[in-house]
Design an enzyme around this catalytic site. Structure first.
Site, PDB file in Angstrom:
ATOM      1  N   GLY A 191       9.210   0.814 -57.896  1.00  0.00           N
ATOM      2  CA  GLY A 191       8.704   1.795 -58.844  1.00  0.00           C
ATOM      3  C   GLY A 191       7.208   1.819 -58.990  1.00  0.00           C
ATOM      4  O   GLY A 191       6.687   2.484 -59.908  1.00  0.00           O
ATOM      5  N   ASP A 192       6.475   1.120 -58.132  1.00  0.00           N
ATOM      6  CA  ASP A 192       5.006   1.155 -58.135  1.00  0.00           C
ATOM      7  C   ASP A 192       4.548   0.845 -56.715  1.00  0.00           C
ATOM      8  O   ASP A 192       5.215   1.211 -55.763  1.00  0.00           O
ATOM      9  CB  ASP A 192       4.452   0.165 -59.170  1.00  0.00           C
ATOM     10  CG  ASP A 192       3.084   0.588 -59.714  1.00  0.00           C
ATOM     11  OD1 ASP A 192       2.123   0.634 -58.921  1.00  0.00           O
ATOM     12  OD2 ASP A 192       2.980   0.888 -60.916  1.00  0.00           O
ATOM     13  N   ASP A 193       3.405   0.176 -56.547  1.00  0.00           N
ATOM     14  CA  ASP A 193       2.939  -0.153 -55.201  1.00  0.00           C
ATOM     15  C   ASP A 193       3.921  -1.093 -54.500  1.00  0.00           C
ATOM     16  O   ASP A 193       4.363  -2.089 -55.090  1.00  0.00           O
ATOM     17  CB  ASP A 193       1.573  -0.838 -55.262  1.00  0.00           C
ATOM     18  CG  ASP A 193       0.479   0.069 -55.815  1.00  0.00           C
ATOM     19  OD1 ASP A 193       0.416   1.229 -55.391  1.00  0.00           O
ATOM     20  OD2 ASP A 193      -0.285  -0.393 -56.681  1.00  0.00           O
TER      21      ASP A 193
END
Length: 520
Positions: free
Chosen positions: A310-312
């Site tokens: 859900g991010d990098d």
């Protein structure tokens, strides 16, 4: 291995091979006996010279030694007196990688997904901590669901997760201990004051291995994400795995999923290897679930992994603003290769934005980024200080990515108002070689500024299929560098043009032209 050269008769030899162990203490206790060993060694001194005079015999010796090495590796004899296999039978054997091996069930672990197994993990680690001078030990986690609160590791440990073994993090945040903020982040990442520790934690350790037959460590982060969005948490969330001030760390052949916060966070560590690891979290509604965040780390290899979070997928860091500058530990000598990654919220591979201690000597190669918002990104801002230099991106493939390559110098998130706006980062010596793909809206966006120009950027062998036919697809501002050979789409006017033999064709008239368009 000496005993493999000469054993008195075939029966004794077979009996010996069926019992031998690489553990010296066990060799002394074998039925063959100490006196017989001494007798064989004495006889060996008279027998070896003549034995080795024959080339055929020498070949036989080498073959036996090789076979014996494989034999030792396969034996899985339990030097500590515990069963190497799980309570439900052998199943898929767990290879033994330490002189001693234990099962979590030997320390009271239940593994039914309901019973709290925290004490079993703690007792097991305590027992292994006493074996460091003897090479440490392996802790086998058999098939099952092992519910636990956070626990600490020790040096010289191998945590081995069997196939169908799953470590589950307890969801009640009251069971997660509080720790001081990271020294290079100031008051904390999300809240002032203490932060939650990680589910599996280690500090000042050496020689730690977490591996298995693709068992799973599950942070059960859903309740954490919900409370974060509802602003019900008073402290910064904890990672799934965190190693601090440690060295010789290997994470391999496991699945990490649903971390409350960053998934694997090595902090100020040396010699870290992540190999054949799957990292998963929902691509939406799982805030800040970065996959791997090397932070002020040195000599790191991340390879052969699949990451969808859900991010990098990966974010290389080295501290935040004045706190990172004061801590002064760069991230350097990092190799990232053979990865498939996805990030619908952020980027596949990021450097920053917390990079105030500096980032250098990074190679990213053989990377596929699919169905993502951004592929590779460098992000920083005034106040960060530090540097990003000597970065190589090579053989990257973008498939259905909104923005392929991003360098951003106005990522203005700060820990507090005490940062120095005159602490300007340096961005230089960045190469993009062999960039291909399809379904990309903006292949390149390099947003330098008058304060933070981007220097010595190189593009070579770039051909990206685009989905938006606007003039300024290759976007630049305050960037100096060069394009070698023919690339598609056409590069911005800021860059010098060279032919395939690297001979200058056209010098850029202006390196400060701005054609950044965030509406694309």
């Amino acid at each position: 291995m000496i005993l493999l050269f000469h054993v008195p008769n075939p029966t004794a030899k077979n009996r010996f091979l069926n019992q031998i162990s690489p553990n010296p203490e066990m060799v002394e206790s074998l039925p063959i006996g100490r006196f017989q060993l001494q007798q064989q060694r004495s006889e060996l001194k008279r027998w070896v010279p003549a034995f080795l005079s024959s080339h055929k015999t020498l070949f036989t010796v080498l073959w036996i030694v090789a076979f014996g090495s494989v034999f030792f590796w396969q034996q899985n004899i339990d030097g500590a007196g515990f069963s190497v296999f799980g309570k439900d039978g052998p199943g898929r054997p767990m290879p033994k990688t330490r002189p001693f091996a234990f099962n979590l069930t030997d320390f009271g672990g239940v593994g039914d997904g309901v019973t709290d197994d925290t004490a079993a993990f703690e007792r097991a680690v305590s027992a292994i901590s006493k074996l460091g001078k003897r090479g440490g030990a392996q802790l086998n986690v058999p098939p099952g669901k092992w519910l636990t609160a956070p626990f600490n590791l020790t040096s010289h440990i191998t945590l081995f997760l069997a196939e169908d073994a799953e470590i589950l993090g307890i969801e009640d945040e009251k069971r997660w201990p509080l720790m001081p903020p990271l020294p290079s982040y100031g008051y904390g990442r999300e809240h002032r004051g203490p932060r939650y520790g990680s589910l599996i934690h280690g500090q000042n350790l050496k020689d730690v291995v977490i591996t298995g037959h693709n068992g799973t460590i599950n942070g059960q982060g859903q309740s954490w994400w919900k409370k974060y969005r509802q602003k019900l948490l008073n402290h910064t969330r904890g990672p799934l795995l965190q190693m601090m001030w440690s060295s010789d760390i290997v994470i391999s052949n496991i699945t990490l999923r649903d971390s409350p916060f960053w998934t694997f966070h090595p902090y100020d560590c040396k010699n870290v290897t992540v190999r054949n690891v799957t990292i998963l979290a929902p691509v939406f509604e799982a805030p800040n679930t970065d996959g791997i965040d090397p932070d002020s780390c040195e000599d790191v290899v991340i390879e052969d992994c699949y990451i969808s979070v859900g991010d990098d997928a990966i974010a290389i860091k080295s501290g935040w603003d004045q706190y990172g500058i004061a801590y002064g530990r760069p991230s350097r000598n990092i190799l990232i290769r053979n990865l498939i990654v996805r990030s619908m919220v952020s980027a596949g591979i990021s450097i920053g934005s917390e990079m105030s201690g500096g980032v250098s000597n990074v190679t990213v190669e053989n990377l596929l980024v699919w169905s993502s918002r951004r592929a590779v990104r460098i992000k920083t801002a005034p106040g960060r200080g530090g540097y990003v230099r000597h970065i190589i991106y090579r053989n990257l493939t973008f498939d259905n990515v909104r923005v392929g390559t991003v360098i951003k110098t106005d990522y203005n998130q700060h820990p507090d108002d005490d940062f120095d706006p005159k602490a300007l980062p340096i961005l230089e010596d960045i190469s993009f070689i062999g960039i291909h793909g399809q379904g990309v809206r903006v292949p390149v966006r390099i947003h330098g500024s008058e304060e933070i120009p981007v220097r010595n950027v190189t593009f070579r062998d770039v051909s990206v299929g685009i989905t938006y036919k606007k003039k300024h697809i290759f976007q630049c501002a305050f960037v100096q560098g060069r394009v070698i050979g023919t690339i598609f789409p056409a590069p911005c006017e800021n860059l010098d043009r060279y032919d395939e033999e690297e001979r200058l064709v056209k010098r850029s008239a202006s390196q400060n032209v701005t054609d950044i368009d965030y509406d694309i």
